[in-house]
Design a protein around this motif. Structure first.
Motif, PDB file in Angstrom:
ATOM      1  N   HIS A 147       7.741   9.659  -4.300  1.00 30.31           N
ATOM      2  CA  HIS A 147       6.532   8.834  -4.303  1.00 30.31           C
ATOM      3  C   HIS A 147       5.404   9.533  -3.524  1.00 30.31           C
ATOM      4  O   HIS A 147       5.650  10.143  -2.483  1.00 30.31           O
ATOM      5  CB  HIS A 147       6.869   7.480  -3.668  1.00 30.31           C
ATOM      6  CG  HIS A 147       5.788   6.459  -3.786  1.00 30.31           C
ATOM      7  ND1 HIS A 147       5.150   6.186  -4.978  1.00 30.31           N
ATOM      8  CD2 HIS A 147       5.238   5.631  -2.869  1.00 30.31           C
ATOM      9  CE1 HIS A 147       4.249   5.246  -4.770  1.00 30.31           C
ATOM     10  NE2 HIS A 147       4.281   4.894  -3.500  1.00 30.31           N
ATOM     11  N   ASN A 148       4.182   9.419  -4.023  1.00 29.87           N
ATOM     12  CA  ASN A 148       3.087  10.164  -3.375  1.00 29.87           C
ATOM     13  C   ASN A 148       2.528   9.466  -2.135  1.00 29.87           C
ATOM     14  O   ASN A 148       1.761  10.056  -1.383  1.00 29.87           O
ATOM     15  CB  ASN A 148       1.961  10.480  -4.375  1.00 29.87           C
ATOM     16  CG  ASN A 148       1.382   9.213  -4.978  1.00 29.87           C
ATOM     17  OD1 ASN A 148       1.810   8.110  -4.627  1.00 29.87           O
ATOM     18  ND2 ASN A 148       0.419   9.349  -5.862  1.00 29.87           N
ATOM     19  N   LYS A 149       2.939   8.211  -1.882  1.00 31.42           N
ATOM     20  CA  LYS A 149       2.439   7.533  -0.678  1.00 31.42           C
ATOM     21  C   LYS A 149       3.510   7.382   0.389  1.00 31.42           C
ATOM     22  O   LYS A 149       3.199   7.030   1.531  1.00 31.42           O
ATOM     23  CB  LYS A 149       1.902   6.145  -1.047  1.00 31.42           C
ATOM     24  CG  LYS A 149       0.719   6.197  -2.003  1.00 31.42           C
ATOM     25  CD  LYS A 149      -0.074   4.903  -1.921  1.00 31.42           C
ATOM     26  CE  LYS A 149      -1.164   4.855  -2.967  1.00 31.42           C
ATOM     27  NZ  LYS A 149      -0.721   4.216  -4.215  1.00 31.42           N
ATOM     28  N   GLN A 150       4.770   7.582   0.026  1.00 29.28           N
ATOM     29  CA  GLN A 150       5.877   7.450   0.985  1.00 29.28           C
ATOM     30  C   GLN A 150       6.965   8.413   0.546  1.00 29.28           C
ATOM     31  O   GLN A 150       7.648   8.182  -0.452  1.00 29.28           O
ATOM     32  CB  GLN A 150       6.401   6.007   0.981  1.00 29.28           C
ATOM     33  CG  GLN A 150       6.737   5.390   2.313  1.00 29.28           C
ATOM     34  CD  GLN A 150       7.674   6.201   3.216  1.00 29.28           C
ATOM     35  OE1 GLN A 150       8.184   7.270   2.873  1.00 29.28           O
ATOM     36  NE2 GLN A 150       7.887   5.682   4.413  1.00 29.28           N
TER      37      GLN A 150
ATOM     38  N   ALA B 125      12.695  10.638   8.221  1.00 25.38           N
ATOM     39  CA  ALA B 125      13.101  11.505   7.106  1.00 25.38           C
ATOM     40  C   ALA B 125      11.896  11.814   6.215  1.00 25.38           C
ATOM     41  O   ALA B 125      11.798  12.899   5.638  1.00 25.38           O
ATOM     42  CB  ALA B 125      14.201  10.827   6.302  1.00 25.38           C
ATOM     43  N   ALA B 126      10.950  10.839   6.120  1.00 29.32           N
ATOM     44  CA  ALA B 126       9.766  11.049   5.269  1.00 29.32           C
ATOM     45  C   ALA B 126       8.979  12.272   5.746  1.00 29.32           C
ATOM     46  O   ALA B 126       8.441  13.031   4.935  1.00 29.32           O
ATOM     47  CB  ALA B 126       8.877   9.807   5.293  1.00 29.32           C
TER      48      ALA B 126
ATOM     49  N   TYR C 220       7.771  18.278  -0.630  1.00 25.09           N
ATOM     50  CA  TYR C 220       8.247  17.494  -1.771  1.00 25.09           C
ATOM     51  C   TYR C 220       7.477  16.193  -2.009  1.00 25.09           C
ATOM     52  O   TYR C 220       7.674  15.551  -3.034  1.00 25.09           O
ATOM     53  CB  TYR C 220       9.752  17.193  -1.619  1.00 25.09           C
ATOM     54  CG  TYR C 220      10.607  18.295  -2.222  1.00 25.09           C
ATOM     55  CD1 TYR C 220      10.368  19.623  -1.900  1.00 25.09           C
ATOM     56  CD2 TYR C 220      11.624  18.019  -3.119  1.00 25.09           C
ATOM     57  CE1 TYR C 220      11.125  20.639  -2.451  1.00 25.09           C
ATOM     58  CE2 TYR C 220      12.395  19.020  -3.679  1.00 25.09           C
ATOM     59  CZ  TYR C 220      12.139  20.330  -3.335  1.00 25.09           C
ATOM     60  OH  TYR C 220      12.885  21.336  -3.891  1.00 25.09           O
ATOM     61  N   LYS C 221       6.629  15.779  -1.068  1.00 23.18           N
ATOM     62  CA  LYS C 221       5.949  14.495  -1.259  1.00 23.18           C
ATOM     63  C   LYS C 221       5.094  14.534  -2.534  1.00 23.18           C
ATOM     64  O   LYS C 221       4.308  15.460  -2.719  1.00 23.18           O
ATOM     65  CB  LYS C 221       5.069  14.181  -0.042  1.00 23.18           C
ATOM     66  CG  LYS C 221       4.437  12.803  -0.099  1.00 23.18           C
ATOM     67  CD  LYS C 221       3.751  12.470   1.214  1.00 23.18           C
ATOM     68  CE  LYS C 221       3.137  11.095   1.190  1.00 23.18           C
ATOM     69  NZ  LYS C 221       2.642  10.703   2.511  1.00 23.18           N
ATOM     70  N   GLY C 222       5.251  13.538  -3.405  1.00 21.93           N
ATOM     71  CA  GLY C 222       4.442  13.460  -4.624  1.00 21.93           C
ATOM     72  C   GLY C 222       4.900  14.380  -5.741  1.00 21.93           C
ATOM     73  O   GLY C 222       4.315  14.381  -6.821  1.00 21.93           O
TER      74      GLY C 222
ATOM     75  N   SER D  48       0.816  -1.212   0.000  1.00 23.16           N
ATOM     76  CA  SER D  48       0.000   0.000   0.000  1.00 23.16           C
ATOM     77  C   SER D  48       0.856   1.271   0.000  1.00 23.16           C
ATOM     78  O   SER D  48       0.391   2.328  -0.407  1.00 23.16           O
ATOM     79  CB  SER D  48      -0.960   0.004   1.192  1.00 23.16           C
ATOM     80  OG  SER D  48      -0.227   0.217   2.383  1.00 23.16           O
ATOM     81  N   LYS D  49       2.112   1.180   0.470  1.00 23.35           N
ATOM     82  CA  LYS D  49       2.923   2.395   0.596  1.00 23.35           C
ATOM     83  C   LYS D  49       4.084   2.480  -0.375  1.00 23.35           C
ATOM     84  O   LYS D  49       4.481   3.578  -0.771  1.00 23.35           O
ATOM     85  CB  LYS D  49       3.564   2.431   2.001  1.00 23.35           C
ATOM     86  CG  LYS D  49       2.631   2.729   3.127  1.00 23.35           C
ATOM     87  CD  LYS D  49       3.469   2.909   4.364  1.00 23.35           C
ATOM     88  CE  LYS D  49       2.626   3.153   5.581  1.00 23.35           C
ATOM     89  NZ  LYS D  49       3.449   3.170   6.775  1.00 23.35           N
ATOM     90  N   LEU D  50       4.663   1.309  -0.675  1.00 25.00           N
ATOM     91  CA  LEU D  50       5.926   1.341  -1.424  1.00 25.00           C
ATOM     92  C   LEU D  50       5.684   0.946  -2.880  1.00 25.00           C
ATOM     93  O   LEU D  50       4.983  -0.030  -3.147  1.00 25.00           O
ATOM     94  CB  LEU D  50       6.941   0.381  -0.782  1.00 25.00           C
ATOM     95  CG  LEU D  50       7.297   0.708   0.666  1.00 25.00           C
ATOM     96  CD1 LEU D  50       8.066  -0.446   1.314  1.00 25.00           C
ATOM     97  CD2 LEU D  50       8.136   1.977   0.732  1.00 25.00           C
ATOM     98  N   PRO D  51       6.243   1.685  -3.819  1.00 23.10           N
ATOM     99  CA  PRO D  51       6.007   1.355  -5.230  1.00 23.10           C
ATOM    100  C   PRO D  51       6.678   0.036  -5.610  1.00 23.10           C
ATOM    101  O   PRO D  51       7.791  -0.243  -5.167  1.00 23.10           O
ATOM    102  CB  PRO D  51       6.640   2.529  -5.983  1.00 23.10           C
ATOM    103  CG  PRO D  51       7.585   3.166  -5.029  1.00 23.10           C
ATOM    104  CD  PRO D  51       7.127   2.850  -3.645  1.00 23.10           C
ATOM    105  N   ASP D  52       6.003  -0.757  -6.438  1.00 20.36           N
ATOM    106  CA  ASP D  52       6.546  -2.032  -6.907  1.00 20.36           C
ATOM    107  C   ASP D  52       7.625  -1.736  -7.958  1.00 20.36           C
ATOM    108  O   ASP D  52       7.321  -1.170  -9.005  1.00 20.36           O
ATOM    109  CB  ASP D  52       5.379  -2.832  -7.523  1.00 20.36           C
ATOM    110  CG  ASP D  52       5.841  -4.144  -8.143  1.00 20.36           C
ATOM    111  OD1 ASP D  52       7.054  -4.396  -8.207  1.00 20.36           O
ATOM    112  OD2 ASP D  52       4.944  -4.909  -8.563  1.00 20.36           O
TER     113      ASP D  52
END
Ligand code: EPU
Length: 333
Positions: free
Chosen positions: A289-292, A269-270, A278-280, A220-224
């Motif tokens: 990444h927009n989720k993490q 750090a996130a 900077y998120k997303g 759900s959080k990390l891109p594949d």
């Protein structure tokens, strides 16, 4: 077989199209020693699945990919087993093997990309567990003498995302296999990490349920990486002293923080990256990444230096805003 002038795009999870002058896969220890002997004055480097690296330029040497496989139980009693895993095994496949046999100790580390041989180098960790807890020893080739050595846990100086293999022994040894101690039932389990606790509400605490919950959270959080290039967390979570923390807290009362040791506080750090807006965000082919917010992604054709420039920009902004120096978690080549 040695190949020449090939792209490493399929050998790094960031999907960076950088070239290596020579390339070869290593299938066993003998093969490793023979190929290193052949290098003579040509530089070489070792990769596993390339899941924690950023290739910033082409490489004028040998790139060796560790591919030796095998999982063998060396010892066993009624409580635990000692298992030796060859360095080229995929980490998550090893977790699945342990789940199937009902051996506990690595279920919280499900779905971490990369190989078993790379795992001790940065003491992989997630969801309240670190590799060092189950690590017994590893076997490694000392490059200078071309002899194999055993490193026991006490020799490895494990810390947060760190070990002797990242410091004094950096580029001096090559890990070829790792021994772990895993528990037979009844299992001691670790569900202290809040998102994991929440995901397990109403479910039985079993190692399979823990692994399933970890897999769901990660997905759900990390891109594949097979869909969108990335190297997981790009930076380490900074650890600061209490005085600095209190100053930051007076300015940002909501700042999340985790006790690390006396006088040492870990800050996500996130959160810092999100706070600077900077998120997303996307900058050409590179983005956050927009989720993490700790994950920098390659939207397709980013060069290593595009990712590096974005990382530097983030580091500069965080230093100016918070007086905190973010350290890279991925290895830069
Ligand atoms: N947060 C934000 N914004 C975000 C994401 C997180 O503000 O976009 C804050 C929240 O306060 C959250 C806290 O950061 O509570 C921690 O977030 P999370 O639990 O997602 O973990 P993390 O500290 O960002 C670390 C590891 C991950 C590991 C997770 C789970 C490092 C560098 N990273 O991330 O490891 O999966 O904890 O245990 O320690 C990796 O090494 O590649 C990796 C993915």
């Amino acid at each position: 077989m040695i190949k020449k002038n090939i792209s490493l795009k399929n050998y790094n999870t960031f999907g960076i199209d950088a070239k290596t002058k020579y390339f070869s896969e290593i299938s066993n220890e003998k093969d490793l020693v023979e190929k290193i002997k052949k290098c003579k004055k040509t530089p070489f480097r070792i990769l596993g699945e390339g899941s924690n690296i950023l290739l910033t330029k082409d490489y004028n040497g040998f790139t060796f990919i560790i591919k030796n496989k095998g999982i063998n139980i060396l010892q066993e009693n009624e409580y635990e087993i000692v298992v030796e895993v060859q360095a080229g095994e995929n980490w998550h496949d090893f977790v699945l093997w342990a789940l199937e046999k009902d051996y506990a100790g690595i279920e919280n580390l499900a779905l971490i990309p990369g190989t078993v041989g790379a795992a001790p180098i940065q003491n992989i960790g997630a969801y309240g567990m670190e590799l060092k807890t189950v690590f017994k020893s590893c076997r490694a080739l000392e490059i200078e003498t071309l002899t194999f050595k055993i490193f026991n846990k006490k020799d490895c100086d494990f810390g947060y995302r760190s070990s002797i293999f990242k410091k004094e022994l950096k580029e001096k040894i090559i890990i070829t296999s790792v021994c772990f101690v895993l528990q037979k039932p009844p299992h001691k389990m670790n569900t202290d990490y809040d998102p994991l606790k929440n995901a397990l509400k109403g479910k039985k605490n079993t190692i399979q349920n823990i692994a399933d919950a970890v897999i769901d959270i990660r997905k759900s959080k990390l891109p594949d990486p097979s869909k969108i290039g990335n190297g997981g967390s790009f930076f380490k979570n900074p650890i600061i002293n209490n005085d600095k923390f209190l100053k930051l807290k007076s300015k940002y009362p909501e700042i999340p923080n985790f006790f690390e040791s006396s006088n040492k506080i870990k800050i996500p750090a996130a959160w810092l990256i999100e706070k600077i807006g900077y998120k997303g965000k996307r900058f050409g082919n590179a983005g956050i990444h927009n989720k993490q917010a700790l994950v920098i992604v390659n939207y397709g054709n980013a060069k290593g230096r595009d990712i590096l420039m974005l990382a530097k920009e983030i580091q500069d902004k965080i230093l100016i805003h918070f007086g905190i120096k973010l350290e890279s978690e991925v290895n830069l080549f």
